[in-house]
Design an enzyme around this catalytic site. Structure first.
Site, mmCIF file in Angstrom:
data_model
loop_
_atom_site.group_PDB
_atom_site.id
_atom_site.type_symbol
_atom_site.label_atom_id
_atom_site.label_comp_id
_atom_site.label_asym_id
_atom_site.label_seq_id
_atom_site.Cartn_x
_atom_site.Cartn_y
_atom_site.Cartn_z
ATOM 1 N N LYS A 57 3.984 8.021 1.445
ATOM 2 C CA LYS A 57 2.931 7.829 2.439
ATOM 3 C C LYS A 57 3.366 8.257 3.841
ATOM 4 O O LYS A 57 2.529 8.415 4.726
ATOM 5 C CB LYS A 57 2.474 6.362 2.443
ATOM 6 C CG LYS A 57 1.666 5.974 1.197
ATOM 7 C CD LYS A 57 1.080 4.581 1.327
ATOM 8 C CE LYS A 57 0.098 4.264 0.203
ATOM 9 N NZ LYS A 57 0.757 4.002 -1.069
ATOM 10 N N ASP A 101 -5.191 4.712 -4.102
ATOM 11 C CA ASP A 101 -4.729 3.348 -3.853
ATOM 12 C C ASP A 101 -4.664 3.078 -2.347
ATOM 13 O O ASP A 101 -4.487 3.988 -1.546
ATOM 14 C CB ASP A 101 -3.347 3.133 -4.468
ATOM 15 C CG ASP A 101 -2.309 4.118 -3.960
ATOM 16 O OD1 ASP A 101 -2.593 5.336 -3.965
ATOM 17 O OD2 ASP A 101 -1.225 3.678 -3.541
ATOM 18 N N ASP A 102 -4.808 1.805 -2.012
ATOM 19 C CA ASP A 102 -4.671 1.352 -0.622
ATOM 20 C C ASP A 102 -5.609 2.117 0.315
ATOM 21 O O ASP A 102 -5.209 2.579 1.398
ATOM 22 C CB ASP A 102 -3.215 1.478 -0.157
ATOM 23 C CG ASP A 102 -2.269 0.697 -1.065
ATOM 24 O OD1 ASP A 102 -2.709 -0.302 -1.665
ATOM 25 O OD2 ASP A 102 -1.094 1.082 -1.184
ATOM 26 N N ASP A 135 5.692 1.304 -12.128
ATOM 27 C CA ASP A 135 6.491 0.083 -12.067
ATOM 28 C C ASP A 135 7.094 -0.064 -10.670
ATOM 29 O O ASP A 135 7.926 0.746 -10.260
ATOM 30 C CB ASP A 135 7.597 0.141 -13.117
ATOM 31 C CG ASP A 135 8.156 -1.225 -13.463
ATOM 32 O OD1 ASP A 135 8.386 -2.014 -12.514
ATOM 33 O OD2 ASP A 135 8.371 -1.511 -14.646
ATOM 34 N N ASP A 150 9.904 -1.890 -0.292
ATOM 35 C CA ASP A 150 9.147 -1.680 0.948
ATOM 36 C C ASP A 150 8.558 -2.980 1.482
ATOM 37 O O ASP A 150 8.217 -3.064 2.666
ATOM 38 C CB ASP A 150 8.055 -0.616 0.764
ATOM 39 C CG ASP A 150 7.080 -0.934 -0.362
ATOM 40 O OD1 ASP A 150 7.269 -1.957 -1.047
ATOM 41 O OD2 ASP A 150 6.133 -0.154 -0.556
ATOM 42 N N ASN A 158 8.998 3.139 -9.132
ATOM 43 C CA ASN A 158 8.894 3.347 -7.687
ATOM 44 C C ASN A 158 10.220 2.893 -7.070
ATOM 45 O O ASN A 158 10.501 1.696 -7.037
ATOM 46 C CB ASN A 158 7.723 2.524 -7.139
ATOM 47 C CG ASN A 158 7.353 2.907 -5.714
ATOM 48 O OD1 ASN A 158 7.841 3.879 -5.175
ATOM 49 N ND2 ASN A 158 6.487 2.112 -5.109
#
Length: 292
Positions: A14, A90-91, A192, A198, A226
């Protein structure tokens, strides 16, 4: 990854503005060259490289120009050798933010079904593969009607990511995966969230993969980890994931951890790193000794 037998890398940071906040813009020459180097390294290592793009913060789903821009951006990325692409939704806002979309679609799910299927159709003629992270991607929260609509409306050959019963979860069972698979009308692809940190940047996660059922492979398409920002520290857990994925039935997390430490740091690695493993070998659901 190639050395330990992990075969899929998904590029979706991101903090790459051209992946998310500035998704409409092509990569400048220097960044494009770096991306090409990464793709080449993956190919040389026997790893399939997936490039993900996340346009959902600002995209007007019903706008023909926005769609053309998205497809054009993907085609430019393909020029450095990418053939596998992820659409990450997502998000992002769970309601349609643009009046044009509210006029065109009954729900956000309808907008996403339309976008995904349009991309899939255009990808077919280009020889590209598509995977999708839905806006609802966990059992823990989200809109069940949304995810059921995606399962019903999206081409069944397109993988949909799922993080499990929670965003970062201590356990994933085959029955949990089967239940989610019923909702999305296909086997889920696990994203996963281990050993990612983070949500706890002060903390490392050095323990082996645990809590993933020995029979999970019967109910899912695959498993993607991840990792942490700390790439070398992540290699410990990732090495154990490789062992799990090769033979889930015979997987022994403690033995796998020892093998990983010796492979990465030499025959004495397990002994030398024992204090780090003792301190940081716990999991998100545990209270780390530094946390208080």
């Amino acid at each position: 990854m190639g050395r330990v037998g992990l075969n899929t890398y998904v590029y979706a940071p991101k903090n790459d503005p051209y992946h998310r906040s500035r998704w409409r813009e092509p990569y400048p020459a220097a960044e494009r060259a770096r991306l090409g180097e990464l793709v080449q390294t993956a190919q040389e290592s026997g790893v399939t490289f997936w490039y993900a793009i996340s346009p959902g913060l600002t995209m007007v789903y019903s706008d023909r120009d926005d769609y053309t821009t998205l497809l054009g951006k993907i085609e430019r990325v393909a020029e450095v050798g990418v053939r596998h692409f992820g659409l990450f939704l997502d998000d992002v806002p769970t309601d349609m933010a643009h009046e044009a979309d509210r006029d065109s679609y009954a729900t956000l799910a309808d907008a996403h079904v339309d976008l995904i299927n349009r991309l899939a159709q255009d990808f077919e003629s280009r020889g590209f593969m598509l995977s999708v992270t839905p806006t609802t991607y966990t059992d823990a929260w989200g809109d069940r009607e949304y995810i059921e609509r995606l399962g019903e409306g999206v081409d069944p050959d397109i993988p949909l990511y799922w993080t499990g019963p929670d965003v970062a979860t201590p356990e994933i069972t085959a029955s949990q995966a089967e239940h989610w698979g019923e909702l999305i009308a296909r086997k889920p692809l696990i994203w996963d969230n281990y050993p990612v940190n983070d949500y706890a940047r002060w903390r490392l996660f050095l323990g082996p993969f645990r809590g993933r059922a020995h029979n999970l492979s019967t109910s899912v398409l695959g498993i993607i980890s991840n990792p942490m920002n700390e790439a070398h520290a992540s290699m410990i857990a990732l090495s154990t994931l490789a062992d799990y994925a090769k033979d889930p039935g015979a997987y022994d997390p403690d033995l796998s951890l020892r093998r990983a430490l010796e492979s990465l740091y030499g025959a004495d690695g397990a002994r030398l790193l024992a204090p780090f493993i003792e301190i940081y070998g716990d999991y998100a659901e545990d209270v780390n000794l530094f946390e208080p």
